[in-house]
Design an enzyme around this catalytic site. Structure first.
Site, PDB file in Angstrom:
ATOM      1  N   GLY A  57       0.803  -1.209   0.000  1.00 26.87           N
ATOM      2  CA  GLY A  57       0.000   0.000   0.000  1.00 26.87           C
ATOM      3  C   GLY A  57       0.837   1.260   0.000  1.00 26.87           C
ATOM      4  N   SER A  58       2.154   1.158   0.015  1.00 21.55           N
ATOM      5  CA  SER A  58       2.993   2.345  -0.047  1.00 21.55           C
ATOM      6  C   SER A  58       3.137   2.782  -1.495  1.00 21.55           C
ATOM      7  CB  SER A  58       4.371   2.058   0.556  1.00 21.55           C
ATOM      8  OG  SER A  58       5.040   1.080  -0.212  1.00 21.55           O
TER       9      SER A  58
END
Length: 283
Positions: A57-58
């Site tokens: 999710g980065s």
């Protein structure tokens, strides 16, 4: 294969993906900043997803490079990053500008803890990371030469624009669903250029340098007093959160107060149980 070789291959692949050579300072930062300390906690960094990003999710490395390239940071620049996330892009900027010149804020307290820990592990613990609502920026250390938003907005909040130096630059993902990375700078104000029309020798072929023509078929959507100087993309990054939307915050008051009551009993600070107190006797 050793880490240096793996990183070299990754950088070569990144240049191929972006279809352009990397800026020298960004390339150096990529070579020096290991992504490893920032990966494990990336999924706890507020969920700033983007199409094509890794499963944590980065932000992807390609998006980080695009943002930092547009930011055009130089050594010694004072930089504010809104949306610290896991801290990887903050470390990249700290490598270029110097850790003591970099400040980062995030509305998510868990992301702040993760970013502080990761930056310390990576050797950039001189970076200041604070839990703040990014809409308000960090006025204590303003003005900033560069401001980076790692959350999409239609236009940067006024407080951030006010905290920018007169010759500074703001970079942000502009738009809603799919965004464009936009770099904006304040419009020039004050005295005109030294060479004006009446300074030119009438007999010479030289003409006064005209300001760049920003008019086009597509109007500049930069906020008033600013002009767009660079764009890149497209990207897809989550929008800027408002207070109450960060992870772990229950926005439904009834459920929140019921949980507080169950945990704290008659010491709970909210709800009907406070109505019986005679506040006149308590003041």
């Amino acid at each position: 294969m050793d880490e240096a070789s793996i990183r070299a291959d990754a950088i070569e692949g990144l240049e191929h993906q972006l279809d352009e050579p990397l800026d020298a300072s960004v390339l150096t930062a990529l070579q020096r900043v290991s992504r490893e300390p920032f990966v494990d906690d990336a999924s706890r960094s507020g969920g700033r997803g983007q199409t094509g990003d890794d499963a944590t999710g980065s932000l992807s490395t390609a998006t980080v490079v695009r943002l930092i390239t547009a930011l055009d940071v130089a050594e010694g620049d004072d930089v504010l990053v809104v949306g610290a996330g896991a801290g990887y892009s903050v470390a990249m900027i700290a490598e270029i500008a110097g850790a003591r010149h970099v400040h980062a804020v995030d509305i998510d307290r868990e992301a702040v803890w993760a970013a502080r820990s990761n930056l310390s592990t990576a050797g950039y613990d001189a970076v200041l990371v604070d839990r703040r609502d990014g809409v308000n920026g960090l006025p204590e250390y303003a003005p900033y030469d560069r401001i980076l938003l790692e959350a999409s907005v239609v236009e940067p909040p006024r407080a951030l624009r006010d905290q920018l130096a007169a010759t500074g630059r703001i970079v942000y993902p502009r738009g809603t669903t799919v965004q464009t990375i936009a770099a904006i700078e304040p419009d020039a104000v004050g005295e005109p250029d030294a060479q004006t029309a009446h300074d030119v020798d009438p007999g010479s072929d030289a003409a006064p340098e005209q300001p760049p023509d920003r008019s086009s078929t597509e109007a500049d959507t930069a906020p008033p007093g600013f002009s767009t100087v660079e764009t890149a993309g497209p990207v897809r990054i989550d929008p800027m959160l408002v207070d109450g939307e960060q992870g772990g915050v229950e926005r439904n008051r009834t459920r929140r107060e019921d949980a507080e009551w169950a945990q704290q009993g008659h010491f709970a600070p909210h709800g009907w149980e406070q109505e019986w107190i005679d506040w006149d006797d308590r003041i």
